[in-house]
Design a protein around this motif. Structure first.
Motif, short mmCIF file in Angstrom:
data_model
loop_
_atom_site.label_atom_id
_atom_site.label_comp_id
_atom_site.label_asym_id
_atom_site.label_seq_id
_atom_site.Cartn_x
_atom_site.Cartn_y
_atom_site.Cartn_z
N ILE A 1 48.94 -9.72 57.36
CA ILE A 1 49.03 -10.75 58.05
C ILE A 1 48.91 -11.81 57.58
O ILE A 1 48.87 -12.22 56.41
CB ILE A 1 47.29 -10.90 58.88
N LYS A 2 50.18 -12.63 57.67
CA LYS A 2 50.56 -14.00 57.01
C LYS A 2 50.52 -14.64 57.76
O LYS A 2 51.12 -15.76 57.90
CB LYS A 2 52.25 -13.83 56.29
N GLU A 3 49.25 -15.52 58.73
CA GLU A 3 49.75 -16.66 59.73
C GLU A 3 48.04 -16.96 59.74
O GLU A 3 46.88 -15.77 59.00
CB GLU A 3 50.27 -16.17 61.06
N VAL A 4 47.73 -18.01 60.67
CA VAL A 4 46.18 -18.06 60.66
C VAL A 4 45.66 -17.06 62.74
O VAL A 4 46.86 -17.44 63.38
CB VAL A 4 46.08 -19.44 61.34
N GLY A 5 45.43 -15.90 62.17
CA GLY A 5 44.58 -15.54 63.67
C GLY A 5 43.87 -15.18 63.81
O GLY A 5 42.38 -16.26 63.57
N LEU A 6 42.97 -15.36 65.13
CA LEU A 6 41.53 -15.43 65.93
C LEU A 6 41.10 -14.19 66.33
O LEU A 6 42.39 -13.07 66.79
CB LEU A 6 41.74 -16.22 66.55
N ASN B 1 54.14 -22.55 55.30
CA ASN B 1 54.91 -21.35 53.86
C ASN B 1 53.34 -20.27 53.93
O ASN B 1 53.31 -19.91 52.59
CB ASN B 1 55.25 -21.91 52.88
N LEU B 2 52.46 -20.12 55.20
CA LEU B 2 51.35 -19.79 54.68
C LEU B 2 52.13 -17.99 54.40
O LEU B 2 52.67 -17.53 55.10
CB LEU B 2 50.18 -19.36 56.10
N THR B 3 50.89 -17.66 53.27
CA THR B 3 51.64 -15.81 53.18
C THR B 3 50.38 -15.27 53.23
O THR B 3 50.98 -14.13 52.60
CB THR B 3 52.93 -15.62 52.01
N LYS B 4 49.26 -15.61 53.95
CA LYS B 4 48.47 -14.85 53.21
C LYS B 4 47.53 -15.15 54.29
O LYS B 4 47.22 -16.10 54.97
CB LYS B 4 47.07 -14.90 52.26
N PRO B 5 46.29 -14.50 55.04
CA PRO B 5 45.35 -14.04 56.19
C PRO B 5 44.48 -15.20 56.34
O PRO B 5 43.42 -14.89 54.43
CB PRO B 5 45.01 -12.65 56.56
N VAL B 6 43.87 -16.51 57.41
CA VAL B 6 43.39 -16.94 57.88
C VAL B 6 43.24 -16.68 58.89
O VAL B 6 42.93 -16.90 59.88
CB VAL B 6 44.08 -18.45 57.75
N ILE B 7 41.57 -15.53 58.99
CA ILE B 7 40.90 -15.49 60.30
C ILE B 7 39.63 -15.66 60.86
O ILE B 7 39.36 -15.99 60.27
CB ILE B 7 40.79 -13.61 60.24
N LYS C 1 28.40 -8.23 64.57
CA LYS C 1 28.69 -7.97 63.42
C LYS C 1 30.18 -7.25 62.99
O LYS C 1 30.87 -7.05 62.45
CB LYS C 1 27.66 -6.35 63.49
N GLU C 2 30.45 -6.93 64.69
CA GLU C 2 32.20 -6.26 64.70
C GLU C 2 32.74 -6.97 64.67
O GLU C 2 34.00 -6.59 63.74
CB GLU C 2 31.91 -5.74 66.27
N ASN C 3 32.83 -8.20 64.92
CA ASN C 3 33.95 -9.48 64.90
C ASN C 3 33.89 -9.66 63.62
O ASN C 3 34.91 -9.69 62.88
CB ASN C 3 33.35 -10.40 65.39
N LEU C 4 32.97 -10.14 63.03
CA LEU C 4 33.67 -10.33 61.67
C LEU C 4 33.54 -8.81 60.44
O LEU C 4 34.08 -9.43 59.28
CB LEU C 4 31.24 -10.31 60.41
N SER D 1 37.07 -8.63 60.79
CA SER D 1 37.92 -9.69 60.56
C SER D 1 38.23 -9.73 58.99
O SER D 1 39.51 -9.95 58.93
CB SER D 1 36.85 -11.12 60.69
N ILE D 2 37.14 -9.51 58.77
CA ILE D 2 37.18 -9.03 56.85
C ILE D 2 38.23 -8.23 56.02
O ILE D 2 39.28 -7.54 55.21
CB ILE D 2 36.08 -8.30 56.33
#
Length: 342
Positions: A149-154, A107-113, A129-132, A135-136
């Motif tokens: 985004i409401k899931e675990v992303g990469l 039930n994740l409703t916030k981004p975890v990147i 630098k670009e990745n970080l 991602s933020i």
């Protein structure tokens, strides 16, 4: 769109948090409290960024299920205080960790990147630098007061993927990850292009449920054409194994020798859960499509469909803790829980 979000940056280890020793030329972890000195561009972001570092940062090759649990607990403890999370992690096993987290955070409703880099953060040509930074930005995306985004992303090299759909495909190129069976959630260019039809849709009112247990009695077996009978039988008789990810050929095909089928059937009858996944980077398992997979279907192998090996391992460790009867386990495993399969 909300301009300011509160983001927790979690450093677990990996190349992205390394700097080169000017004398020995070896890599060493730097103090993450000094992050702004290494990436002053972060000051230009409108988001409020706080950092948390594992007391003993690890190379991702040393990361295991106990670390997944520790990471999930950090997110759980800070969930109500932050709008999003960015996890800095070594790229080698990032897909394994991120996939496991996707099952643990129900039930994740916030981004975890999750993100990382191929070159250290202090290197002149670093991709860190670009990745970080992106991602933020992705973790801080809001529309109508709610996270996009409401899931675990990469996130890696201009693309945000669903984490449990990813595989590391290259050890040298900056474009290290791919999601061959599912499109990117976001592509980064001059603007962030959101693929809205691919996003998870979780009702915002659902309460986060964090699963604190994983069972690591899991093994991956990759079939080869000349696999010996005694070798397979020895592996299947390994004490305490409860789950096997069987990497088969093409769309789920295998040897049809009677000894091979009987060995798998014996393991299933002992209560070992066996999932059929393809060795191919893309595509799906379809047991019964060819004669070479028909027997696997008849003896009760779990059909992994288009799940990645990394996600299958995480899902297996997650589900083994539920103590389910084989057919119930099989039905649930063959069902998409976090968007990990079609």
């Amino acid at each position: 769109m909300k301009n300011k979000a509160k983001i927790l940056l979690i450093y677990t280890g990996g190349t992205i948090g390394m700097i080169k020793d000017p004398v020995t030329n070896s890599l060493k972890a730097f103090n993450f409290d000094q992050l702004l000195s290494k990436i002053p561009e972060l000051k230009l972001l409108s988001h409020k960024i706080e950092t948390y570092s594992f007391e003993d940062p690890k190379d991702s090759s040393d990361f295991d299920h106990t670390d997944y649990i520790a990471l999930a607990k950090v997110i759980e403890a800070n969930y109500e205080d932050f709008d999003g999370f960015v996890v800095l992690h070594g790229s080698d096993t990032m897909s394994y960790t991120a996939s496991a987290l996707s099952f643990m955070l129900e039930n994740l409703t916030k981004p975890v990147i999750f993100t990382g880099s191929q070159l250290p953060i202090g290197d002149l040509r670093t991709d860190a630098k670009e990745n970080l930074i992106t991602s933020i930005q992705v973790a801080g995306l809001h529309e109508n007061g709610k996270p996009v985004i409401k899931e675990v992303g990469l996130y890696f090299e201009y693309k945000l993927y669903r984490a449990n759909r990813t595989t590391k495909i290259n050890a040298e190129h900056f474009e290290a990850f791919e999601s061959l069976n599912y499109p990117p959630l976001i592509e980064s260019g001059v603007n962030l292009k959101i693929n809205r039809s691919s996003l998870q849709r979780i009702p915002s009112k659902r309460k986060l449920k964090v699963h604190h247990e994983l069972d690591n009695r899991v093994m991956v077996i990759k079939l080869i054409p000349s696999l010996a009978k005694k070798t397979l039988e020895h592996i299947l008789e390994t004490p305490h194994i409860k789950g096997i990810i069987l990497e088969t050929f093409g769309s789920g095909n295998s040897k049809t020798d009677i000894w091979f089928i009987k060995a798998l059937e014996k393991a299933i009858n002992k209560g070992i859960h066996i999932v059929n996944v393809t060795q191919c980077s893309g595509g799906s398992v379809e047991m019964g499509k060819y004669e070479t997979s028909d027997q696997l279907k008849k003896i009760g192998l779990i059909e992994g469909k288009d799940i990645t090996t990394e996600a299958a391992v995480g899902k297996m460790m997650y589900m083994l803790t539920k103590d389910l009867e084989y057919n119930v386990f099989k039905t649930i495993f063959e069902t998409s829980l976090r968007g990990e399969m079609k």
